[in-house]
Design a protein around this motif. Structure first.
Motif, short mmCIF file in Angstrom:
data_model
loop_
_atom_site.label_atom_id
_atom_site.label_comp_id
_atom_site.label_asym_id
_atom_site.label_seq_id
_atom_site.Cartn_x
_atom_site.Cartn_y
_atom_site.Cartn_z
N GLY A 62 0.81 -1.20 0.00
CA GLY A 62 0.00 0.00 0.00
C GLY A 62 0.84 1.26 0.00
N GLN A 63 0.17 2.41 -0.02
CA GLN A 63 0.82 3.71 0.01
C GLN A 63 0.34 4.48 1.23
OE1 GLN A 63 1.31 6.01 -3.72
NE2 GLN A 63 -0.02 4.48 -4.65
N ARG A 64 1.06 5.53 1.54
CA ARG A 64 0.62 6.37 2.65
C ARG A 64 -0.78 6.92 2.36
NH1 ARG A 64 6.06 9.26 5.25
NH2 ARG A 64 6.23 7.60 6.82
N ALA A 65 -1.03 7.32 1.14
CA ALA A 65 -2.39 7.63 0.70
C ALA A 65 -2.43 7.38 -0.80
CB ALA A 65 -2.78 9.06 1.02
N ALA A 66 -3.16 6.36 -1.21
CA ALA A 66 -3.26 6.03 -2.63
C ALA A 66 -3.96 7.15 -3.39
CB ALA A 66 -4.01 4.71 -2.80
N GLN A 67 -3.76 7.19 -4.69
CA GLN A 67 -4.38 8.21 -5.51
C GLN A 67 -5.90 8.24 -5.28
OE1 GLN A 67 -3.48 8.05 -9.72
NE2 GLN A 67 -5.27 9.27 -10.26
N HIS A 68 -6.44 9.44 -5.08
CA HIS A 68 -7.86 9.59 -4.81
C HIS A 68 -8.30 11.01 -5.08
CE1 HIS A 68 -5.93 11.07 -1.16
NE2 HIS A 68 -7.06 11.70 -0.86
N THR A 69 -9.61 11.22 -5.09
CA THR A 69 -10.19 12.56 -5.04
C THR A 69 -11.04 12.64 -3.79
OG1 THR A 69 -11.98 11.77 -6.46
CG2 THR A 69 -10.19 12.97 -7.54
N GLY A 70 -11.19 13.83 -3.25
CA GLY A 70 -11.97 14.00 -2.03
C GLY A 70 -13.45 13.82 -2.29
N ILE A 71 -14.20 13.35 -1.29
CA ILE A 71 -15.63 13.10 -1.48
C ILE A 71 -16.46 14.35 -1.21
CG2 ILE A 71 -15.36 10.68 -0.88
CD1 ILE A 71 -16.51 11.27 1.86
N THR A 116 -21.78 20.68 -10.45
CA THR A 116 -21.54 21.52 -11.62
C THR A 116 -21.60 20.73 -12.92
OG1 THR A 116 -19.13 21.25 -11.49
CG2 THR A 116 -20.09 23.13 -10.32
N GLY A 117 -21.99 19.47 -12.83
CA GLY A 117 -22.08 18.65 -14.02
C GLY A 117 -20.75 18.48 -14.73
N GLY A 118 -19.66 18.51 -13.95
CA GLY A 118 -18.33 18.30 -14.51
C GLY A 118 -17.65 19.57 -14.99
N LYS A 119 -18.28 20.75 -14.79
CA LYS A 119 -17.60 22.00 -15.18
C LYS A 119 -16.36 22.23 -14.33
CE LYS A 119 -21.75 24.42 -16.81
NZ LYS A 119 -22.66 25.56 -16.56
N ILE A 120 -16.45 21.82 -13.06
CA ILE A 120 -15.27 21.83 -12.18
C ILE A 120 -14.88 20.37 -11.94
CG2 ILE A 120 -14.31 22.57 -9.97
CD1 ILE A 120 -16.50 24.60 -9.72
N LYS A 121 -13.63 20.05 -12.16
CA LYS A 121 -13.16 18.68 -12.00
C LYS A 121 -12.53 18.50 -10.62
CE LYS A 121 -14.16 17.33 -16.21
NZ LYS A 121 -15.25 16.35 -16.45
N ALA A 122 -12.79 17.35 -10.02
CA ALA A 122 -12.14 17.02 -8.74
C ALA A 122 -10.63 16.90 -8.94
CB ALA A 122 -12.71 15.72 -8.19
N SER A 123 -9.88 17.15 -7.87
CA SER A 123 -8.41 17.21 -7.92
C SER A 123 -7.79 15.89 -7.48
CB SER A 123 -7.90 18.32 -7.00
OG SER A 123 -8.63 19.52 -7.17
N PRO A 124 -7.27 15.06 -8.39
CA PRO A 124 -6.62 13.82 -7.98
C PRO A 124 -5.30 14.10 -7.25
CG PRO A 124 -7.17 13.83 -10.34
CD PRO A 124 -7.28 15.23 -9.86
N HIS A 125 -5.07 13.40 -6.14
CA HIS A 125 -3.83 13.58 -5.39
C HIS A 125 -3.50 12.30 -4.64
CE1 HIS A 125 -7.24 14.93 -2.94
NE2 HIS A 125 -6.54 14.64 -1.84
N ARG A 126 -2.29 12.25 -4.09
CA ARG A 126 -1.81 11.07 -3.38
C ARG A 126 -0.70 11.49 -2.44
NH1 ARG A 126 1.39 8.45 -8.65
NH2 ARG A 126 3.15 9.91 -8.61
N VAL A 127 -0.37 10.60 -1.50
CA VAL A 127 0.82 10.78 -0.65
C VAL A 127 1.70 9.56 -0.89
CG1 VAL A 127 1.74 11.10 1.67
CG2 VAL A 127 -0.48 12.11 1.05
N THR A 128 2.85 9.77 -1.50
CA THR A 128 3.71 8.67 -1.91
C THR A 128 4.58 8.18 -0.76
OG1 THR A 128 5.38 10.22 -2.72
CG2 THR A 128 3.75 9.45 -4.31
N ASN A 129 5.25 7.06 -1.01
CA ASN A 129 6.02 6.38 0.04
C ASN A 129 7.47 6.81 0.11
OD1 ASN A 129 3.72 5.03 0.63
ND2 ASN A 129 4.40 3.01 -0.02
N ARG A 130 7.72 8.09 -0.07
CA ARG A 130 9.08 8.58 0.13
C ARG A 130 9.36 8.76 1.62
NH1 ARG A 130 9.59 13.78 -3.14
NH2 ARG A 130 7.35 13.60 -3.44
N ASN A 131 10.60 8.53 2.00
CA ASN A 131 11.01 8.70 3.41
C ASN A 131 10.12 7.90 4.36
OD1 ASN A 131 12.94 10.51 2.49
ND2 ASN A 131 11.65 12.28 2.85
N LEU A 132 9.90 6.63 4.01
CA LEU A 132 9.04 5.77 4.82
C LEU A 132 9.58 5.56 6.23
CD1 LEU A 132 7.75 2.95 2.43
CD2 LEU A 132 6.39 4.66 3.61
#
Length: 310
Positions: A191-200, A247-263
């Protein structure tokens, strides 16, 4: 490795001291180029933030027995809440294979305009190791909510959402302030510290993190990371799934993640999930009109997807 954005990149930072027309122009530019926003001179008190960082680290340094006194499963969460302590690997991103490598603590709303709104939310649980914990985080909660209100109203004007309808949607919002600890783990951990996702939620707000790992996927499908030294006084704002929906997709959610650097190192974060009023309908914000759905029904479905609710 992601591309690091620094001062020379001239990121279109929104400053509340600027005229509204300029704010709207920078907001549009930021969403088009990066898919998320950065804010300077917000209502959020930097001294309170620093105090909250210290309190957050102190809480997560407590024993598991102590933290488990506030376990979210031990409390009546009423209709819409999920306050309290969530142990390591409690959450899994939608579509993720493994739970995220983190533990976290949730603080919910405590100031409502009516008893009708209040009865749907749990009473917050407060760690007792330091009397400042409740004072600092309640104050920050209000400041984050105020900032979210301002950004929501600007976005509403920018994307043609009726201002009165937006006001109804966000009054008594079921916001959540989350403090997070990513503990040291073995490199072989799944797993990752936070896998790729968009906020709900509608928006996610957080200080630009000092520690590396948080990355955003731009509309051009490029992963980027912010240089802390250049943007240490800024608040990051990501667009959530609910804003994309209304907004029917006029504004897109922001994909982000927290990677496993400096574990091998501890990593901490503070994130404010800016939610709608869960009793409000999401119907009629855009065309064509979709199914009749309240913000609370939306939330319950997504929390189940995240393994945070049965």
């Amino acid at each position: 490795m992601p591309r690091k954005i620094g001062q020379k990149d001239l990121f279109p930072i929104i400053d509340f001291a600027q005229p509204l027309v300029q704010i709207q122009e920078l907001l549009h530019q930021s969403l088009q180029q990066y898919g998320f926003l950065m804010l300077r001179n917000s209502p959020i008190d930097t001294f309170k933030l620093r105090a909250s960082f210290e309190l957050s680290e102190a809480f997560f340094a407590c024993s598991l027995d102590e933290k488990s006194k506030y376990l979210y499963k031990s409390y009546d969460q009423k209709r819409y809440s999920n306050v309290g302590y969530f142990p390591f690997q409690s959450e899994k991103a939608v579509g993720g294979r493994f739970p995220d490598l983190k533990e976290f603590f949730h603080i919910g709303p405590s100031d409502f305009s009516s008893q009708e709104s209040q009865r749907d939310y749990a009473v917050n649980v407060w760690p007792q190791f330091d009397p400042q914990f409740q004072l600092v985080f309640q104050s920050l909660f209000s400041q984050f909510a105020q900032t979210g209100n301002q950004i929501c109203n600007i976005l509403a004007g920018q994307f043609g959402i009726d201002s009165s309808k937006m006001s109804q949607l966000i009054q008594d919002g079921g916001h959540v302030l989350r403090i997070i600890h990513y503990p040291p783990v073995e490199r072989s951990s799944q797993g990752q510290r936070a896998a790729q996702h968009t906020g709900i939620q509608l928006l996610g707000l957080q200080p630009v993190p000092q520690q590396p790992g948080l990355e955003y996927l731009t509309p051009a499908q490029e992963w980027v990371e912010l240089d802390y030294e250049a943007f240490h006084d800024c608040i990051l704002i990501n667009i959530g799934d609910m804003f994309e929906y209304i907004t029917g997709g006029k504004i897109k959610a922001s994909p982000h993640r927290v990677t496993n650097r400096n574990l091998h190192l501890d990593r901490y974060a503070t994130v404010f999930f800016y939610h709608a009023n869960h009793s409000q309908s999401l119907q009629g914000f855009h065309h064509p009109i979709r199914e009749e759905l309240t913000a609370g029904q939306w939330l319950h479905k997504r929390l189940k997807d995240l393994s945070l609710m049965q």
